[in-house]
Design an enzyme around this catalytic site. Structure first.
Site, mmCIF file in Angstrom:
data_model
loop_
_atom_site.group_PDB
_atom_site.id
_atom_site.type_symbol
_atom_site.label_atom_id
_atom_site.label_comp_id
_atom_site.label_asym_id
_atom_site.label_seq_id
_atom_site.Cartn_x
_atom_site.Cartn_y
_atom_site.Cartn_z
ATOM 1 N N ASP A 1 0.805 -1.226 0.000
ATOM 2 C CA ASP A 1 0.000 0.000 0.000
ATOM 3 C C ASP A 1 0.836 1.272 0.000
ATOM 4 O O ASP A 1 0.456 2.258 -0.607
ATOM 5 C CB ASP A 1 -0.932 0.003 1.208
ATOM 6 N N HIS B 1 -0.004 2.465 14.091
ATOM 7 C CA HIS B 1 -0.909 1.337 13.874
ATOM 8 C C HIS B 1 -0.219 0.012 14.107
ATOM 9 O O HIS B 1 1.006 -0.099 14.091
ATOM 10 C CB HIS B 1 -1.553 1.401 12.485
#
Ligand code: ADP
Length: 583
Positions: A204, A447
């Site tokens: 990503d 995260h």
């Protein structure tokens, strides 16, 4: 530079941003910084960590010896204030996305080899001084531990800083050979310079190491999305300091050249051993070959589904399409909440309550976006010439149309700033930065990934989804599920976004992970990859046959690394000297 809004470029730093993304990087950094309440750095609150069982005097003597071997400028002791930095300026001293105290997962020193021979010399030094070492390629494995060593106080071997060349690009055979410090950004730019019609496959965000991601078995989104499956040949420094080449690289080429089939055939003769050098601590990879995808036509699309309970139908529609390889790439099924997160706006834009973002509020909030009131979104891409793309798409459309209320979109149907345009790039081999926008969800956001594997079957997918949802609710986190479909299975990636400044939130994130790992394992689901601090727990869930797999890994570990110097405990594999029961 970390405090300014400047960002290092590829021209100035191997890990930098390509010029084409410079402005985007600056504004992305600016948005993240504007939400930051943590200071740039703080004086260290604890003494710098030393390697386990090593006195300060022994450590100093070992560092002096290492400096003699490599030169003063290539060894740095980690005793200065820690700086988390930003994605493009990540540290190599600790986990920038710390989920424990910032000073917990830290190294004692960093060493910068410039060649395979240097790596061999470092490994021999580690054996002589009994110092644990931990190799990183770029150290951008964020969400899984970043640059942190598994065993605090280990010496990090930062391979990327001086070993970052694209060694070969073979335009005829569509392959390449890279060193550890080659990022997706860099490989892409190098290929563009050749003018060859070749694609890379990227995750990503494009800042990670091509080699590091593959040996950690990361995924991307073109037909070459399984990165380890698309590697071909490795060069490895073993924990003894000896050098090994796998695949056809084991056969010397003519007149001392590299074997000409090294990047063409994966297995060579005899046991295929490459797999044991992924997600392990059995060797340090210094070169790795990869297959590149010949450029082709492509068409990305998005399908939305209105109801939460469409989940089962979506999964059962995906399965035959994936099995028959009608779906062209590794598509993603995401929850509608991600449509909010990828706008780059903070959570408070839509909801200020504590606890899990309620479903009704998600529906109401997305209804204000161009996609309207939806619950699930599927992002796919088809490849080939216009005629084949059009026939594939009409079949895919007709299958998903059986789910009432589903809607099909092409990128041209959506506004210019919609996330789909970033998917178009990733799914055609162009590394991007956009996914970082998630990190504007909270101040000081970091995260953590929970990544179990589920068969592409509605019953299994529902079981794991319900466990994850229930526990996110219990521990008070928003649930961001992304299901990456590989065919018979899906990687369910739950992205836990937390505030690094909030100790309670960090502790709840750890509680959530621990409970999800156990609850999933009880139902027969296991993670494909995990953050360093959960490696022992996850490896112990693979306990079939009285822990046969773990024992097998220990036999290999002890045979290859009798002094236990290489990344002790990585992926739950501890060398004999650190095991609790030294049989
Ligand atoms: P990224 O590719 O995201 O920058 P890292 O360089 O942090 O990732 O690598 C991910 C993990 O893989 C590291 O923590 C390390 O355990 C392992 N690793 C990375 N590069 C190598 C290598 N060249 N040899 C052995 N293990 C490596």
């Amino acid at each position: 530079m970390e405090n300014s809004l400047d960002v290092p470029t590829l021209a100035s730093k191997y890990s930098g941003i390509p010029d084409r993304l410079y402005n985007e990087a600056v504004s992305s950094k600016e948005r993240t910084q504007s939400l930051k309440t943590l200071p740039h750095s703080r004086p260290r609150g604890h003494p710098a960590k030393l390697p386990l069982d090593t006195s300060q005097d022994d450590f100093d003597a070992a560092i002096t010896a290492l400096r003699k071997i490599l030169g003063d400028d290539r060894v740095e002791v980690n005793d200065k204030p820690l700086v988390d930095g930003w994605y493009m300026e990540h540290p190599n001293t600790h986990d920038a996305y710390h989920i424990l105290d910032q000073e917990e997962m830290v190294c004692s020193a960093v060493v910068y080899p410039s060649s395979t021979m240097d790596v061999q010399a470092i490994v021999k030094w580690a054996n002589e001084f009994h110092i644990p070492v931990y190799p990183i390629s770029m150290g951008r494995n964020l969400g899984y531990g970043g640059a942190a060593p598994n065993l605090p106080g280990s010496v990090v071997i930062d391979l990327g800083r001086n070993m970052n060349k694209v060694l070969r690009i073979d335009g005829d055979n569509a392959s390449c050979m890279v060193e550890p410090g080659v990022s997706y950004f860099k490989l892409y730019e190098e290929i563009q310079k050749t003018g060859l019609p070749l694609w890379i496959d990227c995750p990503d965000v494009g800042g990670g190491s091509v080699l590091g991601n593959a040996i950690d078995r990361g995924v991307g989104y073109t037909p070459y999305g399984d990165h380890f499956a698309n590697h071909c040949g490795m060069e490895i420094v073993l924990p003894s300091g000896e050098l090994l080449r796998t695949g056809m690289g084991a056969l010397p080429g003519k007149d001392g050249e590299d074997n000409p089939t090294w990047e063409s055939f994966q297995h060579a003769f005899g046991p295929s051993i490459d797999g044991i050098f992924s997600q392990c601590n059995f060797g340090i990879v210094t070169k790795m070959g990869f297959w590149l995808m010949p450029a082709t036509g492509h068409q990305s699309y998005m399908i939305t589904f209105p109801r939460e309970d469409d989940f089962e139908k979506i999964v059962d529609t995906i399965r035959p399409l994936a099995l028959k390889r009608i779906l062209g790439n590794i598509p993603q099924l995401r929850h509608a909440i991600q449509e909010l997160a990828v706008t780059g706006k903070p959570r408070t834009e839509w909801y200020t309550g504590s606890g899990m973002f309620p479903r009704e509020v998600i529906r109401e909030s997305v209804s204000k976006l161009p996609v309207g009131e939806i619950s699930w979104v599927f992002y796919g891409t088809q490849y080939g010439d216009d005629a084949s793309i059009s026939s594939q798409l009409s079949f895919i459309k007709s299958e998903f149309a059986k789910i009432p209320g589903s809607k099909f979109y092409l990128p041209s149907d959506l506004p210019k700033d919609h996330y789909i345009h970033s998917r178009v790039e990733v799914c055609s081999g162009v590394p991007v930065l956009r996914e970082l926008d998630w990190l504007n969800w909270k101040p000081n956001a970091a995260h953590l990934f929970f990544s179990p594997i589920t068969p592409t079957k509605s019953k299994d997918a529902r079981t794991i989804h319900d466990i994850i949802e229930r526990l996110h609710q219990k521990w008070g986190f928003d649930l961001f599920p992304t299901l990456c479909v590989a065919g018979r299975e899906m990687h369910y990636i739950a992205n836990i976004v937390y505030d690094r400044a909030d100790e309670d939130e960090k502790s709840r994130a750890r509680g959530l992970m621990t409970e999800m790992i156990d609850a999933a394992a009880k139902e027969g689901f296991g993670e494909y990859r995990t953050h360093l601090i959960f490696a022992d727990q996850v490896s112990q869930t693979y306990s079939w046959g009285n822990g046969a797999l773990g024992k097998f890994n220990e036999i290999i570990k002890d045979a290859l690394d009798p002094n236990g110097i290489l990344a002790p405990g990585r992926n739950g594999i501890w060398p004999k000297k650190y095991r609790k029961t030294n049989e």
